[in-house]
Design a protein around this motif. Structure first.
Motif, PDB file in Angstrom:
ATOM      1  N   GLY A  70       0.834  -1.209   0.000  1.00 34.77           N
ATOM      2  CA  GLY A  70       0.000   0.000   0.000  1.00 34.77           C
ATOM      3  C   GLY A  70       0.861   1.248   0.000  1.00 34.77           C
ATOM      4  O   GLY A  70       0.634   2.188  -0.771  1.00 34.77           O
TER       5      GLY A  70
ATOM      6  N   VAL B 130       1.107   4.147  -3.041  1.00 30.30           N
ATOM      7  CA  VAL B 130       0.903   5.593  -2.868  1.00 30.30           C
ATOM      8  C   VAL B 130       2.164   6.349  -3.303  1.00 30.30           C
ATOM      9  O   VAL B 130       2.113   7.352  -4.012  1.00 30.30           O
ATOM     10  CB  VAL B 130       0.552   5.916  -1.391  1.00 30.30           C
ATOM     11  CG1 VAL B 130       0.390   7.420  -1.202  1.00 30.30           C
ATOM     12  CG2 VAL B 130      -0.715   5.209  -0.980  1.00 30.30           C
ATOM     13  N   TYR B 131       3.293   5.840  -2.861  1.00 35.82           N
ATOM     14  CA  TYR B 131       4.597   6.432  -3.200  1.00 35.82           C
ATOM     15  C   TYR B 131       4.750   6.510  -4.720  1.00 35.82           C
ATOM     16  O   TYR B 131       5.073   7.562  -5.295  1.00 35.82           O
ATOM     17  CB  TYR B 131       5.695   5.533  -2.616  1.00 35.82           C
ATOM     18  CG  TYR B 131       6.932   6.272  -2.188  1.00 35.82           C
ATOM     19  CD1 TYR B 131       7.593   7.123  -3.056  1.00 35.82           C
ATOM     20  CD2 TYR B 131       7.463   6.065  -0.919  1.00 35.82           C
ATOM     21  CE1 TYR B 131       8.736   7.768  -2.652  1.00 35.82           C
ATOM     22  CE2 TYR B 131       8.604   6.719  -0.514  1.00 35.82           C
ATOM     23  CZ  TYR B 131       9.244   7.569  -1.377  1.00 35.82           C
ATOM     24  OH  TYR B 131      10.363   8.212  -0.985  1.00 35.82           O
TER      25      TYR B 131
ATOM     26  N   CYS C 107       2.508   6.373  -7.020  1.00 36.55           N
ATOM     27  CA  CYS C 107       1.502   7.243  -7.625  1.00 36.55           C
ATOM     28  C   CYS C 107       1.979   8.705  -7.610  1.00 36.55           C
ATOM     29  O   CYS C 107       1.904   9.399  -8.630  1.00 36.55           O
ATOM     30  CB  CYS C 107       0.219   7.093  -6.824  1.00 36.55           C
ATOM     31  SG  CYS C 107      -1.220   7.421  -7.771  1.00 36.55           S
ATOM     32  N   VAL C 108       2.475   9.136  -6.459  1.00 39.26           N
ATOM     33  CA  VAL C 108       2.948  10.526  -6.320  1.00 39.26           C
ATOM     34  C   VAL C 108       4.133  10.773  -7.258  1.00 39.26           C
ATOM     35  O   VAL C 108       4.160  11.762  -8.012  1.00 39.26           O
ATOM     36  CB  VAL C 108       3.332  10.828  -4.854  1.00 39.26           C
ATOM     37  CG1 VAL C 108       4.000  12.192  -4.739  1.00 39.26           C
ATOM     38  CG2 VAL C 108       2.104  10.774  -3.968  1.00 39.26           C
TER      39      VAL C 108
ATOM     40  N   ALA D  71      -1.181  17.152  -2.931  1.00 34.28           N
ATOM     41  CA  ALA D  71      -1.038  15.689  -2.904  1.00 34.28           C
ATOM     42  C   ALA D  71       0.304  15.308  -2.291  1.00 34.28           C
ATOM     43  O   ALA D  71       0.404  14.358  -1.502  1.00 34.28           O
ATOM     44  CB  ALA D  71      -1.144  15.137  -4.314  1.00 34.28           C
TER      45      ALA D  71
ATOM     46  N   SER E 174       0.214  15.690   1.489  1.00 34.63           N
ATOM     47  CA  SER E 174      -0.503  14.581   2.120  1.00 34.63           C
ATOM     48  C   SER E 174       0.388  13.346   2.180  1.00 34.63           C
ATOM     49  O   SER E 174       0.409  12.608   3.162  1.00 34.63           O
ATOM     50  CB  SER E 174      -1.763  14.210   1.357  1.00 34.63           C
ATOM     51  OG  SER E 174      -2.266  15.269   0.683  1.00 34.63           O
ATOM     52  N   PHE E 175       1.132  13.156   1.084  1.00 34.23           N
ATOM     53  CA  PHE E 175       1.998  11.993   1.045  1.00 34.23           C
ATOM     54  C   PHE E 175       3.108  12.088   2.090  1.00 34.23           C
ATOM     55  O   PHE E 175       3.422  11.110   2.773  1.00 34.23           O
ATOM     56  CB  PHE E 175       2.620  11.832  -0.350  1.00 34.23           C
ATOM     57  CG  PHE E 175       3.691  10.779  -0.378  1.00 34.23           C
ATOM     58  CD1 PHE E 175       3.365   9.443  -0.239  1.00 34.23           C
ATOM     59  CD2 PHE E 175       5.022  11.131  -0.486  1.00 34.23           C
ATOM     60  CE1 PHE E 175       4.350   8.472  -0.224  1.00 34.23           C
ATOM     61  CE2 PHE E 175       6.004  10.173  -0.468  1.00 34.23           C
ATOM     62  CZ  PHE E 175       5.671   8.840  -0.343  1.00 34.23           C
TER      63      PHE E 175
ATOM     64  N   PHE F  87       1.682  11.293   5.367  1.00 40.64           N
ATOM     65  CA  PHE F  87       1.409   9.858   5.393  1.00 40.64           C
ATOM     66  C   PHE F  87       2.706   9.065   5.644  1.00 40.64           C
ATOM     67  O   PHE F  87       2.771   8.189   6.504  1.00 40.64           O
ATOM     68  CB  PHE F  87       0.779   9.479   4.043  1.00 40.64           C
ATOM     69  CG  PHE F  87       0.609   8.014   3.813  1.00 40.64           C
ATOM     70  CD1 PHE F  87      -0.379   7.303   4.472  1.00 40.64           C
ATOM     71  CD2 PHE F  87       1.419   7.338   2.907  1.00 40.64           C
ATOM     72  CE1 PHE F  87      -0.550   5.943   4.243  1.00 40.64           C
ATOM     73  CE2 PHE F  87       1.256   5.985   2.675  1.00 40.64           C
ATOM     74  CZ  PHE F  87       0.270   5.287   3.349  1.00 40.64           C
TER      75      PHE F  87
END
Lengths: 378, 110
Positions: free
Chosen positions: A28, A32-33, A35-36, A250, A253-254, A257
């Motif tokens: 997961g 996310v990593y 994607c950014v 974004a 947020s990352f 996170f």
């Protein structure tokens, strides 16, 4: 050295086995990593290569363009002005251009209608069209293109050729026609042009010639090739900046996170560190192992996402960015960018995405690793 | 087979990881040297040169976006006296600060 390498490989083996034990959490995080990084890398690669493409292609644009301006608007320029410009010392190959826009009510697209120079002679009643126009109107060579004049009459033109798809970035919406057809279509008198273009014998004199033109034609606006190139340079810098600013949210947020995930160790992780210390691992071993863990996640996600972004931009024409660029336009060129990558940009992205993550993991692990194993395990 | 041979044949995560990382790094470094293909640009360059084209056909929704370098500062607001630029592409295009040849301010010559 061999022992050191073997030691690192064993640590990687152990780390990967540990990561696979917490498969869902780590996959997961990597997703996310990736994607950014993918979005950031796509924007960077796309804008950089487009900027490069513009600078290479438009380096052959006219050296000087002269527009007439009336009431702050671009107006038609007269043949007598062409004679005036031609007589300026240092100016050469001055000619009038005929080009304009046409809104096609049939499909809502805007075309650029243009009369080519003498090299691309087009017979009366014929047109050469860009690949975008051919797609929008489903036209092939030999078929007829019907355009409605501003008086509501139909204008029938036979397609004598379709401009190559390789040139679509500059020719997608072009409709090239003969001068006679152009003047008839727009009901233009024979002594006017849309603007004038010229070359300069000595390229160092471009500014001087531009000044001379402004002096003899005070109602004109002079655009040099450098102006054109600077326009595109600043356009893509701005565009990249806007997109990156939008992505800033974004990214924040990352970061939160990732910080949350890495700065606090879970109970099981603390217990694992305690057990490792109890069975004889040293603090440096634990730190190295955890360093490998964060490098594998962050660098792995970076390399994966960068490769995807590269393929997306250069092999799939940055399809995900198309809606942003297309706006309300009906015609959009299908083009393949020549791969152009700025190593400094990529290294900056690498630094700002991998380094903070690795750094964030080290402090909590070091704190856990120096505590007495018995205390940690309890 | 000896014990040493068995160890050498054993599957190791590190082999897979290092191989994947090597491939990723090679792709990344290789991408830095990709932009040498001038052949693919030849048709477009020829067209720009022969037709005297000045802009990319990226945005065809509005005239001042289609020919960015030919439009002046006010083009986006010319439709009526209090007109705002309402095309989506306009929000991504930087206000044009040039078109002013060095030393001569053509915008203010009227």
């Amino acid at each position: 050295m061999k022992i050191w390498i073997e030691r690192q490989r064993s640590l990687i083996d152990f780390t990967v086995a540990g990561l696979l034990r917490r498969k869902v959490r780590n996959l997961g995080l990597m997703a996310v990593y990736s994607c950014v990084v993918f979005i950031l890398a796509t924007v960077m690669l796309f804008t950089h290569s487009l900027r490069k493409e513009a600078s290479v292609l438009l380096s052959d644009a006219p050296e000087i363009t002269v527009q007439r301006v009336i009431m702050g608007r671009h107006a038609l320029i007269e043949h007598t002005d062409l004679d005036v410009v031609s007589k300026i010392r240092g100016a050469r190959h001055a000619r009038g251009r005929l080009w304009g826009y046409f809104y096609d009510t049939a499909n809502g697209a805007n075309y650029t209608l243009m009369v080519p120079d003498k090299v691309h002679t087009i017979k009366q009643g014929q047109v050469q069209i860009g690949a975008g126009v051919a797609r929008a109107r489903d036209l092939k060579k030999g078929k007829f293109l019907f355009l409605t004049t501003n008086r509501g009459k139909l204008f029938k033109l036979q397609v004598s050729g379709i401009l190559s798809t390789e040139s679509e970035l500059v020719s997608s919406d072009l409709v090239l026609m003969s001068e006679q057809d152009y003047r008839n279509f727009f009901r233009l008198p024979s002594n006017v042009y849309t603007d004038l273009v010229l070359n300069v014998r000595n390229s160092r004199e471009v500014t001087k010639i531009a000044e001379k033109i402004s002096a003899v034609l005070p109602d004109s606006r002079v655009i040099t090739r450098d102006d054109i190139l600077r326009t595109y340079e600043s356009l893509f810098s701005w565009r990249e900046g806007i997109l990156l600013a939008l992505l800033g949210g974004a990214l924040c947020s990352f970061i939160i996170f990732a910080w949350d995930k890495t700065s606090g160790l879970s109970a099981s992780e603390r217990q694992e560190i305690g057990i490792l210390k109890a069975v004889g691992w040293e603090t440096s071993d634990i730190l190295t192992m955890k360093l490998w863990e964060s490098v594998l996640i962050s660098l792995g996600a970076f390399l994966f996402a960068y490769t995807l972004a590269y393929l997306h931009v250069f092999y799939f024409s940055a399809g995900l960015l198309e809606p942003v660029l297309k706006g309300w336009a009906i015609l959009y060129p299908q083009f393949h960018l020549t791969p152009e990558v700025d190593p400094l940009q990529v290294m900056t992205l690498l630094f700002f995405t991998v380094f903070p993550y690795v750094a964030a993991t080290l402090v909590p692990i070091w704190r856990a690793a120096i505590i007495d194993p018995d205390t940690v395990m309890r | 087979m000896s014990h040493k041979g068995k160890t050498a044949d054993r599957f190791r995560y590190s082999d897979v990881v290092l191989m994947l990382f090597s491939i990723g790094l090679l792709i990344m470094i290789g991408s830095f040297f990709g932009g040498r293909d001038t052949q693919s640009r030849a048709p477009a360059r020829e067209l720009v040169s022969s037709l005297g084209l000045s802009d990319l056909a990226l945005f065809t929704e509005a005239r001042y976006l289609r020919h960015l370098s030919q439009a002046d500062l006010h083009s986006a607001f010319q439709d009526h006296p209090v007109s705002f630029d309402h095309f989506p592409g306009g929000s991504l295009v930087m206000p044009r600060l040039i078109g002013i040849t060095e030393g001569v301010d053509h915008e203010n010559m009227d």
